[in-house]
Design a protein around this motif. Sequence first.
Motif, mmCIF file in Angstrom:
data_model
loop_
_atom_site.group_PDB
_atom_site.id
_atom_site.type_symbol
_atom_site.label_atom_id
_atom_site.label_comp_id
_atom_site.label_asym_id
_atom_site.label_seq_id
_atom_site.Cartn_x
_atom_site.Cartn_y
_atom_site.Cartn_z
ATOM 1 N N LYS A 28 -9.452 -9.590 -2.859
ATOM 2 C CA LYS A 28 -8.815 -8.317 -2.541
ATOM 3 C C LYS A 28 -7.733 -7.975 -3.566
ATOM 4 O O LYS A 28 -7.655 -6.839 -4.052
ATOM 5 C CB LYS A 28 -8.191 -8.414 -1.137
ATOM 6 N N ASP A 29 -6.907 -8.953 -3.929
ATOM 7 C CA ASP A 29 -5.821 -8.706 -4.879
ATOM 8 C C ASP A 29 -6.358 -8.402 -6.283
ATOM 9 O O ASP A 29 -5.833 -7.553 -6.988
ATOM 10 C CB ASP A 29 -4.883 -9.921 -4.960
ATOM 11 N N GLU A 79 -1.410 -6.115 6.178
ATOM 12 C CA GLU A 79 -1.510 -4.710 5.765
ATOM 13 C C GLU A 79 -0.938 -3.764 6.815
ATOM 14 O O GLU A 79 -0.712 -2.592 6.540
ATOM 15 C CB GLU A 79 -2.970 -4.362 5.455
ATOM 16 N N LYS A 114 0.850 -1.180 0.000
ATOM 17 C CA LYS A 114 0.000 0.000 0.000
ATOM 18 C C LYS A 114 0.893 1.240 0.000
ATOM 19 O O LYS A 114 2.086 1.156 0.307
ATOM 20 C CB LYS A 114 -0.874 0.017 1.260
ATOM 21 N N VAL A 137 -0.133 -5.703 1.036
ATOM 22 C CA VAL A 137 -1.443 -6.177 0.562
ATOM 23 C C VAL A 137 -1.404 -7.695 0.382
ATOM 24 O O VAL A 137 -2.336 -8.412 0.727
ATOM 25 C CB VAL A 137 -1.812 -5.499 -0.779
ATOM 26 N N TRP A 176 -7.454 -4.970 -6.238
ATOM 27 C CA TRP A 176 -6.272 -4.097 -6.136
ATOM 28 C C TRP A 176 -5.602 -3.942 -7.516
ATOM 29 O O TRP A 176 -5.264 -2.838 -7.938
ATOM 30 C CB TRP A 176 -5.288 -4.694 -5.121
ATOM 31 N N ASN A 183 -7.881 -1.918 -9.895
ATOM 32 C CA ASN A 183 -7.879 -0.491 -9.552
ATOM 33 C C ASN A 183 -6.597 0.213 -9.961
ATOM 34 O O ASN A 183 -6.594 1.410 -10.188
ATOM 35 C CB ASN A 183 -8.110 -0.284 -8.051
ATOM 36 N N HIS A 184 -5.510 -0.532 -9.997
ATOM 37 C CA HIS A 184 -4.240 0.096 -10.351
ATOM 38 C C HIS A 184 -3.916 -0.035 -11.842
ATOM 39 O O HIS A 184 -2.882 0.433 -12.285
ATOM 40 C CB HIS A 184 -3.101 -0.482 -9.504
#
Lengths: 128, 369
Positions: free
Chosen positions: B118-119, B248, B89, B95, B122, B125-126
């Motif tokens: 979650k990954d 995290e 993060k 993460v 992630w 989103n990136h």
Amino acid sequence: MSTIPADLRYSKSDEWVRVEGDEVVIGITDYAQEQLGDIVYLELPQVGATFAPGESFGVIESVKASSDLYAPVGGEVTAVNSALEHDQQPINSDPYGAGWLVRMRPSGEEEELMDAAAYAAYLEGRSH
Amino acid sequence: MLKRTPLFEAHRAAGARMVEFGGWEMPVQYSGIIEEHHAVRQGAGLFDISHMGRFMVRGPHASAFLQHVVTCDVTAIPIGQSNYGLLCKPDGGIVDDIFIYHVPDEFLVVVNAANRDKDWAWLQNHARGFDVELEDRSDRWAMLAFQGPNAEALLVHAEDAETSELGNLPFHGVALTSMFGVNVLIARTGYTGEDGFELFFDAPNAEMIWARLLALGAPGSVKPCGLGARDSLRFEPCLALYGHEISETINPYEARLGWVVKFDKGDFVGRETLAAIKARGPARRLAGFEMVGRGIARSDYPVHALSGERVGHVTSGMPAPTLGKPLGIALVPTALSAEGSEFDVIIREKPVRARVMKMPFYKPRYKKA
């Protein structure tokens, strides 16, 4: 399917009790040792220690987990299975025989104990 | 409802004891954790790890995108190789820890089972601004780990005659081969501290390949293993387990994973904070320890300084089967993390003395060229 001898009584926390004269012998059930896996560590009480029914009298641990041992009956410890101090394997291989844990002089108070049939039904209910 | 791998029925039919792990119903043991552990240290063991997440990353910006989200240098992974990396993060917290395999035209990213959703989010989103395509292959593919000093000698017999990638596969190498008539992506990677391989292939072949691999060599040469042995095998060489050694709220320097963070490669998520943490040094970090007193430290047990003050916690602990004694890893103030330092682990409300020892507890026996 785990072994459940007909002549013993059982606690909900998976200990067994065998009456021998005016004393009782206590251990963990075949089901309990199967669930724990290879036992690698054991803490037993001192001879002379007294326990109320349901009170923790020791600890048993496998590679994966640690579990308390609960006194199915109240009373005073008259002997512990000291052979298990260095080799806990008998608890896995012979839980109702060489794997016995403690011997107690019962106070008369006890947990709600089950006979073999009731314990079998109890295990069946838990497996779902 | 717990999720199941394509091998669920095979595990149950073989008498494995099933437990919940990260939302999955997985075998924790077959014959027994200690027996399975020793089989992998001394011979060969087979694990179903189909619960892990497997994402494909491809497109013109695949490399640049991964370079942006992970801490390791993705451009340093040639085709046919793989490497360990971290998703961090902006505040430096981890993460997930992942493995990145570079195969022709794309990257395969393997993530922890419990972090799959979650990954995936992630990464999505990136990915904005990058010309990349992400594909979740987790359910389409099965994944097995074939580990142990005998793994190579046994597994060459599984490879079909027209392909022979396995014997030449270097440490962390990855190649497409064929086993029992099925296309298999094979990598010389694992999570046990032994030489070994990880296999990826289409899920409908899982039962056939699992059964054929177990039958390799003389009877009993390959032992089916559960997550219990997977944990004890990764614990001895001190390989991090997400949710324990890393999370995290734990950064790579605290987790002694500074070697996975490469600043030379340019910008990436978390870079600024990680550089600052590296410059000042982490206030706490992981320390391996052995018990001086009698007892077994377990995950989440409190750690007290000898003054009695609570200063940390145990991240993993168990009786280590190869070393034959209870060991643990704790997150403690840096001053307490030096070899020989002593602290107390609170075991069932009683302080039990522990002494910091060198990590790893077990030196990995990878086959490196």
